[in-house]
Design a protein around this motif. Sequence first.
Motif, PDB file in Angstrom:
ATOM      1  N   UNK A 209      23.202  47.656  72.194  1.00 16.66           N
ATOM      2  CA  UNK A 209      22.711  48.669  71.180  1.00 16.66           C
ATOM      3  C   UNK A 209      23.630  48.880  69.730  1.00 16.66           C
ATOM      4  N   UNK A 210      24.950  48.426  70.123  1.00 19.40           N
ATOM      5  CA  UNK A 210      25.849  48.779  68.937  1.00 19.40           C
ATOM      6  C   UNK A 210      26.098  47.358  68.106  1.00 19.40           C
ATOM      7  N   UNK A 211      26.282  46.451  68.620  1.00 13.64           N
ATOM      8  CA  UNK A 211      26.556  45.137  67.829  1.00 13.64           C
ATOM      9  C   UNK A 211      25.440  45.023  66.568  1.00 13.64           C
TER      10      UNK A 211
ATOM     11  N   UNK B 131      23.073  54.113  81.483  1.00 17.98           N
ATOM     12  CA  UNK B 131      23.250  52.514  81.795  1.00 17.98           C
ATOM     13  C   UNK B 131      23.442  52.525  83.158  1.00 17.98           C
ATOM     14  N   UNK B 132      23.827  53.784  83.910  1.00 21.32           N
ATOM     15  CA  UNK B 132      23.911  53.853  85.269  1.00 21.32           C
ATOM     16  C   UNK B 132      23.068  54.696  86.328  1.00 21.32           C
ATOM     17  N   UNK B 133      21.697  54.805  85.436  1.00 20.35           N
ATOM     18  CA  UNK B 133      20.428  55.609  85.612  1.00 20.35           C
ATOM     19  C   UNK B 133      20.232  54.926  87.210  1.00 20.35           C
TER      20      UNK B 133
ATOM     21  N   UNK C 299      23.268  58.600  73.033  1.00 18.43           N
ATOM     22  CA  UNK C 299      23.493  57.497  74.196  1.00 18.43           C
ATOM     23  C   UNK C 299      24.297  56.431  73.759  1.00 18.43           C
ATOM     24  N   UNK C 300      24.081  56.030  72.531  1.00 17.60           N
ATOM     25  CA  UNK C 300      25.060  54.786  71.949  1.00 17.60           C
ATOM     26  C   UNK C 300      26.452  55.340  71.690  1.00 17.60           C
ATOM     27  N   UNK C 301      26.708  56.810  71.259  1.00 18.87           N
ATOM     28  CA  UNK C 301      27.861  57.147  71.057  1.00 18.87           C
ATOM     29  C   UNK C 301      28.664  57.365  72.379  1.00 18.87           C
ATOM     30  N   UNK C 302      28.128  57.846  73.324  1.00 20.64           N
ATOM     31  CA  UNK C 302      28.520  57.924  74.643  1.00 20.64           C
ATOM     32  C   UNK C 302      28.966  56.494  75.390  1.00 20.64           C
TER      33      UNK C 302
ATOM     34  N   UNK D  26      33.183  51.430  80.456  1.00 18.78           N
ATOM     35  CA  UNK D  26      33.080  50.869  81.684  1.00 18.78           C
ATOM     36  C   UNK D  26      32.328  49.675  81.566  1.00 18.78           C
ATOM     37  N   UNK D  27      32.505  48.831  82.716  1.00 18.69           N
ATOM     38  CA  UNK D  27      31.874  47.755  82.861  1.00 18.69           C
ATOM     39  C   UNK D  27      30.350  47.716  82.633  1.00 18.69           C
ATOM     40  N   UNK D  28      29.842  48.958  82.909  1.00 23.27           N
ATOM     41  CA  UNK D  28      28.316  49.001  82.771  1.00 23.27           C
ATOM     42  C   UNK D  28      28.223  49.498  81.504  1.00 23.27           C
ATOM     43  N   UNK D  29      29.120  50.345  80.844  1.00 22.45           N
ATOM     44  CA  UNK D  29      28.553  50.833  79.746  1.00 22.45           C
ATOM     45  C   UNK D  29      28.940  50.053  78.244  1.00 22.45           C
ATOM     46  N   UNK D  30      29.927  48.870  78.495  1.00 21.78           N
ATOM     47  CA  UNK D  30      30.100  48.095  77.418  1.00 21.78           C
ATOM     48  C   UNK D  30      29.188  47.325  77.411  1.00 21.78           C
ATOM     49  N   UNK D  31      28.650  46.770  78.365  1.00 20.79           N
ATOM     50  CA  UNK D  31      27.298  45.985  78.527  1.00 20.79           C
ATOM     51  C   UNK D  31      26.122  46.625  77.513  1.00 20.79           C
TER      52      UNK D  31
END
Length: 322
Positions: free
Chosen positions: A312-314, A90-92, A293-296, A302-307
């Motif tokens: 992916x998770x919902x 997500x921060x790539x 990736x989803x697990x991490x 973080x603000x980037x990973x929750x987005x």
Amino acid sequence: MAAAVATLLLGLSACGSPDGSDGSTTASDGAEGAFPAKVATKFGEVTVDEKPKRVVALGWGDAETVLALGGQPVGASDWLAFGGEGVGPWAKDRYDKSPQLIGTMEPEYEKIAALRPDLILDTKSSGDRTRHDTLSKIAPTVGVPEGGDQYMISWEKQTEMVAAALGVPDKGAKLIAETEKKFAAAVKANPGFKDSTITLGSRTSEGYGAYVGGTGRVDFAERLGFENNPAVEAKAGDSFTVPVSKENLDLLDADLVVMEPIGVPAASISDDPLYQAVPAVKAGHSLVFDDQGISQAFATDSVLSVSYALDKVVPLFAQKLK
């Protein structure tokens, strides 16, 4: 260790301040920002006098929060052993230049000092006083907020604190608002989440555990309308998890059970006969993350990973709750 850091700092000060030729990078883009900036922490108010140019981001998710705000850390901790630049997909491609990677649980103080930081971020960490005091001898350090010990800080608070320290509070507020809109859209699209109970757990080499309120994973689910497993909450203590013995795996039972393998194969959970006997698991209302990736993303909070996790998770939650 502190004496070694002090010695190194004296040596660095004799060399003069770094200039742009040594890889110095700005912590925020655009205007100079709101300085002096003041940030309230568990250890008192921290003042950042001017725009930081050499930021070391040590807390879990601090580096990608800086990146989300347009900054470029010169040093960062890689909490989930991503390797490379120390951040998830997500921060790539947000770094212009790879940072110096720093240890996590035990920061490498000499390595940090050698980077000549003018700001250290440690907003999501243990909240240990000795750690904070040692870092503060190197540079102004924004540590955990009040009540933020043991990594218990939301992505919102982390974004707010980092944005304030970088002098870009408006940019932080905008990022928070945009992410909250994504949560609101997910809630609207999934009314069945409301008031459903959920267990968010893990299995490591030491056994099973379940996360309690105040942690990123639980906060993520609660924002979607879920209620954290009351039986787990009843056992909550000072830690962010409660241990669950194999003989008591029914404690995990809820409307939805979500498990994360940490350092073990996903099959060690999904193929465990005792886990398969948990009522929700037998009914098909269980999700074991086998996509790293989803697990991490789910773990980083973080603000980037929750987005990223919302995307992916919902859908996985919705599928397993039916």
